[in-house]
Scaffold this motif. Structure first.
Motif, PDB file in Angstrom:
ATOM      1  N   UNK A 133     -70.118 -58.337 -87.095  1.00 57.08           N
ATOM      2  CA  UNK A 133     -69.428 -58.551 -85.690  1.00 57.08           C
ATOM      3  C   UNK A 133     -68.534 -57.169 -85.919  1.00 57.08           C
ATOM      4  N   UNK A 134     -67.411 -57.349 -85.214  1.00 57.20           N
ATOM      5  CA  UNK A 134     -66.755 -55.864 -84.530  1.00 57.20           C
ATOM      6  C   UNK A 134     -65.298 -56.064 -85.271  1.00 57.20           C
ATOM      7  N   UNK A 135     -64.426 -54.933 -85.828  1.00 58.69           N
ATOM      8  CA  UNK A 135     -62.757 -54.942 -86.026  1.00 58.69           C
ATOM      9  C   UNK A 135     -62.546 -53.716 -86.375  1.00 58.69           C
ATOM     10  N   UNK A 157     -85.266 -55.975 -72.274  1.00 60.16           N
ATOM     11  CA  UNK A 157     -85.732 -56.777 -72.837  1.00 60.16           C
ATOM     12  C   UNK A 157     -86.274 -56.559 -74.392  1.00 60.16           C
ATOM     13  N   UNK A 158     -85.762 -55.597 -75.161  1.00 62.05           N
ATOM     14  CA  UNK A 158     -86.364 -54.731 -75.910  1.00 62.05           C
ATOM     15  C   UNK A 158     -86.692 -55.685 -77.571  1.00 62.05           C
ATOM     16  N   UNK A 159     -85.771 -56.522 -77.497  1.00 61.47           N
ATOM     17  CA  UNK A 159     -86.372 -57.955 -78.426  1.00 61.47           C
ATOM     18  C   UNK A 159     -85.471 -57.256 -79.966  1.00 61.47           C
ATOM     19  N   UNK A 160     -84.305 -56.841 -79.135  1.00 60.81           N
ATOM     20  CA  UNK A 160     -83.679 -56.478 -80.995  1.00 60.81           C
ATOM     21  C   UNK A 160     -82.233 -57.049 -80.036  1.00 60.81           C
ATOM     22  N   UNK A 161     -81.609 -57.014 -81.152  1.00 58.88           N
ATOM     23  CA  UNK A 161     -79.512 -58.048 -80.174  1.00 58.88           C
ATOM     24  C   UNK A 161     -78.376 -56.462 -80.499  1.00 58.88           C
ATOM     25  N   UNK A 162     -79.027 -55.784 -81.100  1.00 57.44           N
ATOM     26  CA  UNK A 162     -77.575 -54.653 -80.861  1.00 57.44           C
ATOM     27  C   UNK A 162     -78.883 -52.960 -80.482  1.00 57.44           C
ATOM     28  N   UNK A 163     -78.655 -52.815 -79.319  1.00 58.27           N
ATOM     29  CA  UNK A 163     -79.301 -51.568 -78.856  1.00 58.27           C
ATOM     30  C   UNK A 163     -78.048 -50.360 -79.249  1.00 58.27           C
ATOM     31  N   UNK A 164     -77.002 -50.319 -78.915  1.00 60.62           N
ATOM     32  CA  UNK A 164     -76.602 -49.203 -79.150  1.00 60.62           C
ATOM     33  C   UNK A 164     -75.885 -48.845 -80.614  1.00 60.62           C
ATOM     34  N   UNK A 201     -95.412 -50.193 -80.807  1.00 59.73           N
ATOM     35  CA  UNK A 201     -95.546 -51.032 -81.042  1.00 59.73           C
ATOM     36  C   UNK A 201     -95.350 -51.216 -82.932  1.00 59.73           C
ATOM     37  N   UNK A 202     -93.782 -50.246 -82.756  1.00 60.24           N
ATOM     38  CA  UNK A 202     -93.257 -50.332 -84.324  1.00 60.24           C
ATOM     39  C   UNK A 202     -92.391 -51.559 -84.521  1.00 60.24           C
ATOM     40  N   UNK A 203     -92.387 -52.282 -85.996  1.00 56.79           N
ATOM     41  CA  UNK A 203     -91.792 -53.653 -86.229  1.00 56.79           C
ATOM     42  C   UNK A 203     -90.186 -52.690 -86.182  1.00 56.79           C
ATOM     43  N   UNK A 204     -89.429 -54.506 -86.398  1.00 57.54           N
ATOM     44  CA  UNK A 204     -88.091 -54.127 -86.201  1.00 57.54           C
ATOM     45  C   UNK A 204     -87.197 -55.073 -86.632  1.00 57.54           C
ATOM     46  N   UNK A 205     -86.399 -55.019 -88.649  1.00 55.91           N
ATOM     47  CA  UNK A 205     -86.172 -56.023 -88.567  1.00 55.91           C
ATOM     48  C   UNK A 205     -84.455 -55.584 -88.965  1.00 55.91           C
ATOM     49  N   UNK A 206     -83.641 -56.400 -88.464  1.00 61.48           N
ATOM     50  CA  UNK A 206     -82.602 -56.660 -88.266  1.00 61.48           C
ATOM     51  C   UNK A 206     -81.579 -56.840 -89.254  1.00 61.48           C
ATOM     52  N   UNK A 207     -80.207 -56.409 -89.510  1.00 59.53           N
ATOM     53  CA  UNK A 207     -79.713 -56.713 -90.904  1.00 59.53           C
ATOM     54  C   UNK A 207     -78.327 -56.923 -89.979  1.00 59.53           C
ATOM     55  N   UNK A 208     -77.356 -57.811 -90.233  1.00 56.36           N
ATOM     56  CA  UNK A 208     -75.530 -58.335 -89.759  1.00 56.36           C
ATOM     57  C   UNK A 208     -74.874 -57.252 -90.380  1.00 56.36           C
ATOM     58  N   UNK A 209     -73.926 -56.639 -89.132  1.00 60.48           N
ATOM     59  CA  UNK A 209     -73.464 -55.492 -90.367  1.00 60.48           C
ATOM     60  C   UNK A 209     -71.888 -55.782 -89.644  1.00 60.48           C
ATOM     61  N   UNK A 210     -71.087 -55.654 -90.519  1.00 56.42           N
ATOM     62  CA  UNK A 210     -69.324 -55.720 -89.463  1.00 56.42           C
ATOM     63  C   UNK A 210     -68.821 -54.000 -89.702  1.00 56.42           C
ATOM     64  N   UNK A 211     -69.120 -54.066 -88.366  1.00 52.27           N
ATOM     65  CA  UNK A 211     -68.321 -52.661 -88.054  1.00 52.27           C
ATOM     66  C   UNK A 211     -66.769 -52.498 -88.001  1.00 52.27           C
ATOM     67  N   UNK A 212     -66.328 -51.753 -88.369  1.00 49.94           N
ATOM     68  CA  UNK A 212     -64.647 -51.832 -88.568  1.00 49.94           C
ATOM     69  C   UNK A 212     -64.962 -50.060 -88.165  1.00 49.94           C
TER      70      UNK A 212
END
Length: 240
Positions: A133-135, A157-164, A201-212
């Motif tokens: 989330x964002x705060x 269609x990059x396949x990742x949820x947060x590009x910026x 073809x690089x693999x990307x993992x995502x970690x949810x973060x709280x952006x303050x």
């Protein structure tokens, strides 16, 4: 890679007028790395800050040691995240690179574990997945960020949820290859890095973060950056 084959993490920290933030962000990073048992170094890449950021960095180098804190100045009329990372990588001795801002908007957590779980080439923080989330943002900034990511998802269609977002962990060789491919500047740079990573073809993992939002100082996001982002998005759509 560090001696004995152990992983070492090099944090690239671009700064401009961050004298208030820098001591705290370095302390937080050092504590996190030490608690997790990971070897690290923090490379501060300063864009000629007039507020005394470099003097603070030099003091931190004395406190933590020159093997942990490295200060490098870069003066460029075209200073951007991309040029800072290129400059910083020349001095990085780790086999993993962490890129982030010095504005205390981010915190290091779960990245190392996530990388190990999936042996990912890249681990990226996401504000738009899971419990992320964002705060502290006003409605305008939230709409800009959401809109930018929505347009990117639709067009590329990059396949990742947060590009910026600007908080990521890379294998060093992967980051070097991506830097060779990327041509964007400013906020578009972060988006292009993910798009090019998927292409290669690089693999990307995502970690949810709280952006303050920033504790000190002001955000560098302005009208010119928004226009540049839109131009860069259309360029990527036409060329990828």
């Amino acid at each position: 890679m560090a001696a004995g084959g152990a992983d070492k993490f090099s944090v690239l920290l671009p700064t401009y007028n961050e004298r208030e933030n820098l001591p705290l962000v370095v302390w937080l990073l050092a504590r996190t790395f030490r608690e997790s048992g990971n070897n690290f170094e923090i490379i501060i890449i300063d864009d000629g800050s007039p507020d005394g950021t470099q003097e603070i960095a030099e003091q931190l180098e004395k406190i933590y040691g020159s093997d942990k804190i490295v200060m490098r100045e870069i003066i460029s009329v075209l200073f951007s995240s991309g040029t800072a990372y290129i400059h910083g990588m020349k001095h990085a001795t780790g086999n993993f690179i962490v890129i982030m801002d010095a504005d205390l908007s981010h915190h290091v957590s779960l990245y190392f574990r996530k990388q190990k779980e999936g042996n990912f080439d890249i681990v990226s923080g996401t504000r738009y997945k899971g419990n992320g989330g964002v705060y502290g943002w006003d409605l305008k900034r939230k709409l800009i960020s959401r809109g930018a990511n929505f347009l990117t998802q639709v067009l590329l269609r990059p396949g990742a949820s947060d590009l910026t977002g600007s908080f990521r962990l890379y294998r060093k060789e992967v980051l070097q290859k991506l830097m060779e491919k990327c041509v964007s500047k400013g906020y578009v740079f972060q988006m292009e890095m993910i798009v090019r990573a998927r292409q290669l073809g690089y693999t990307i993992g995502e970690v949810p973060i709280s952006f303050v939002d920033r504790v000190y100082g002001e955000s560098k996001l302005g009208g010119n950056e928004i226009v540049s982002f839109l131009k860069g998005l259309l360029t990527l759509f036409a060329t990828t």
